[in-house]
Design a protein around this motif. Structure first.
Motif, PDB file in Angstrom:
ATOM      1  N   SER A 281       0.835  -1.211   0.000  1.00 12.92           N
ATOM      2  CA  SER A 281       0.000   0.000   0.000  1.00 12.92           C
ATOM      3  C   SER A 281       0.863   1.252   0.000  1.00 12.92           C
ATOM      4  N   SER A 282       0.746   2.049  -1.060  1.00 17.58           N
ATOM      5  CA  SER A 282       1.510   3.305  -1.096  1.00 17.58           C
ATOM      6  C   SER A 282       1.010   4.254  -0.021  1.00 17.58           C
ATOM      7  N   THR A 319       1.656   0.110 -11.148  1.00 18.83           N
ATOM      8  CA  THR A 319       0.295  -0.357 -11.392  1.00 18.83           C
ATOM      9  C   THR A 319      -0.059  -0.243 -12.867  1.00 18.83           C
ATOM     10  N   ALA A 358      -6.878   3.259  -6.011  1.00 18.27           N
ATOM     11  CA  ALA A 358      -6.578   3.698  -4.643  1.00 18.27           C
ATOM     12  C   ALA A 358      -5.236   3.114  -4.232  1.00 18.27           C
ATOM     13  N   ARG A 396       4.747  -4.076  -7.543  1.00 18.35           N
ATOM     14  CA  ARG A 396       4.373  -2.836  -8.242  1.00 18.35           C
ATOM     15  C   ARG A 396       4.241  -1.673  -7.252  1.00 18.35           C
ATOM     16  N   ASN A 400       5.669   2.102  -7.455  1.00 18.00           N
ATOM     17  CA  ASN A 400       4.839   3.297  -7.246  1.00 18.00           C
ATOM     18  C   ASN A 400       5.511   4.273  -6.277  1.00 18.00           C
TER      19      ASN A 400
HETATM   20  N1  ASP Z   1      -1.144  -1.630  -4.095  1.00 18.13           N
HETATM   21  C1  ASP Z   1      -0.850  -0.561  -5.000  1.00 18.13           C
HETATM   22  C2  ASP Z   1      -0.456   0.673  -4.239  1.00 18.13           C
HETATM   23  O1  ASP Z   1      -0.876   0.878  -3.131  1.00 18.13           O
HETATM   24  C3  ASP Z   1      -1.986  -0.278  -5.924  1.00 18.13           C
HETATM   25  C4  ASP Z   1      -2.206  -1.458  -6.817  1.00 18.13           C
HETATM   26  O2  ASP Z   1      -1.585  -1.531  -7.864  1.00 18.13           O
HETATM   27  O3  ASP Z   1      -2.976  -2.347  -6.463  1.00 18.13           O
HETATM   28  O4  ASP Z   1       0.288   1.481  -4.727  1.00 18.13           O
END
Ligand code: ASP
Length: 429
Positions: A281-282, A319, A358, A396, A400
């Motif tokens: 989770s970013s 993502t 999100a 990913r 991010n």
């Molecule tokens: N989990 C990723 C994030 O929080 C978002 C995703 O690609 O599902 O950056």
């Protein structure tokens, strides 16, 4: 000897993986979910708890320091331009890799049908989640950014953009009023900012235990990779793209535009990357990203406090790259040919879908439904990639967070707000 934070986190992760695996083999899954997992949840909750107050306070402090609206628009323009550029680059790399490697051709009919059968239920849940986003008018995302009630937005972690918008307006107000009025307000938020940063330091003391428990529970909960073979090439394609972004694209941009070398960059943000990997989770990682970029990379707070919260919510290169590869993979596996126009459409939709995702685990997969729909690929194909989505999500999310940090450094440097390494005085945990 005092071990650096990222080593402590890494050791926690490895021990957690080993522990989870052992408990799974001993068929003691319940022990992990009942007695270990809650500590991971507590750790993530602590990070999320501090995220919204941190955004508000550090953004107000940062904007007040700008003292000039024209600086804000310069900052905003450059940030948005760079975010768009890195996202489109990521999608394009994803598309090229997926077309060259053709991961879909490695999946035979039997494993395709098994996957479709096993994960249709899970996939349907995501498709339903995406339905509400799909039935809206084109300008709905714009409407969604404006809060009807600021305090309501504050109580919802999914409303970060609303919080950011209101806080920017507040910051503009502070810049515009006379100093005798703004000074007490700014002083209050500056003090609070220090207090919140201290709280993050305290929360991070628990990081090794937090990631230990996150990794251990992940190991016992992840589906068995019986059909992994078929998905291996797909997973590798996504990973290759993510590695290219991390080790080629960002270092090149950082060196060309800010003269920051990879060593300095990666050693400063390593704890944030490891945390992004463990939490997927970013948003949960944001407090640490902000701390690392400001205190250890030397980007002034007026830049980092603006660029990073915005990036955590809208800039998701990892993502978007994953969405591009996944869409082409599903099409290939289902025998659907994607012509050039459709693939160019994927550049647009994956960019928008990543902006709309999100910053929480598996959000990218929900928005992938929209990319699939636009490209005429059956949404049920989502079931094909479900089995390995979690590990890819972890990877990913690292990209991010890395991307947000790189853009913060470049924008900071471009407006003269990047300190030299010798001027960085790190606060010791
Ligand atoms: N989990 C990723 C994030 O929080 C978002 C995703 O690609 O599902 O950056």
């Amino acid at each position: 000897m005092k071990l650096a934070l990222h080593w402590k986190i890494l050791i926690g992760m490895i021990l957690g993986l080993a522990f989870g695996l052992t408990m799974k083999n001993l068929e003691l899954v319940g022990v992990v979910t009942d007695w270990i997992k809650p500590f991971g949840t507590i750790f993530i909750n602590l990070l999320k708890m501090i995220a919204v107050p941190l955004i508000v306070v550090s953004l107000i402090t940062g904007l007040a320091d700008l003292k000039d609206i024209s600086k804000l628009s310069k900052l905003g323009g450059r940030t948005v331009a760079l975010y768009l550029f890195t996202t489109v680059t990521a999608v394009s790399i994803g598309l090229v890799l997926a077309n060259v490697i053709e991961p879909g051709s490695y999946i035979n009919e039997v494993s395709r049908d098994t996957l479709l059968e096993s994960f249709t239920g899970d996939a349907n849940a995501k498709i339903e989640l995406a339905a509400s986003a799909k039935n809206q008018g084109p300008l709905q995302p714009l409407v969604d950014v404006v809060p009807e009630n600021f305090f309501e937005a504050l109580t919802d972690n999914a409303s970060m953009l609303k919080v950011i918008l209101f806080t920017i307006l507040l910051g503009i107000g502070i810049i515009l009023v006379e100093e005798k009025h703004s000074k007490p307000v700014v002083d209050f938020f500056k003090g609070l900012n220090e207090v919140i940063l201290k709280l993050i330091d305290i929360i991070m003391l628990g990081a090794p235990i937090g990631v230990f428990s996150l990794m251990a529970s992940l190991m016992v909960e992840i589906p068995d990779f019986t059909t992994l073979g078929a998905l291996l090439v797909y997973g590798m394609t996504v990973l290759l793209g993510l590695l290219i972004m991390t080790y080629i694209v960002y270092p090149t941009l950082l060196y060309s535009f800010a003269k920051v070398g990879p060593r300095r960059f990666f050693s400063a943000i390593a704890p944030a990357q490891l945390l992004a990997f463990s939490t997927s989770s970013s948003a949960a990682t944001l407090p640490v990203t902000l701390e690392r970029v400001t205190e250890h990379l030397g980007v002034d707070e007026e830049v980092s406090s603006f660029v990073l919260p915005l990036g955590a919510t809208v800039n998701m290169d990892g993502t978007s790259l994953y969405q591009a590869v996944a869409a082409v993979f599903i099409a290939q596996a289902m025998g659907i040919h994607l012509d050039l126009t459709t693939q160019l459409m994927i550049v647009v939709t994956a960019t928008l879908a990543s902006i709309g995702s999100a910053a929480v685990p598996s959000a990218g997969m929900v928005m992938l439904v929209i990319v699939l729909g636009q490209a005429g690929i059956p949404e049920a194909g989502l079931a094909l990639i479900f089995a390995i989505d979690r590990p890819l999500d972890m990877c990913r999310t690292v990209v991010n967070v890395t991307s947000d940090s790189a853009v913060a450094v470049i924008v900071g440097n471009s407006v003269g707000k990047l300190r030299k390494p010798e001027d960085i005085h790190e606060r010791i945990l």
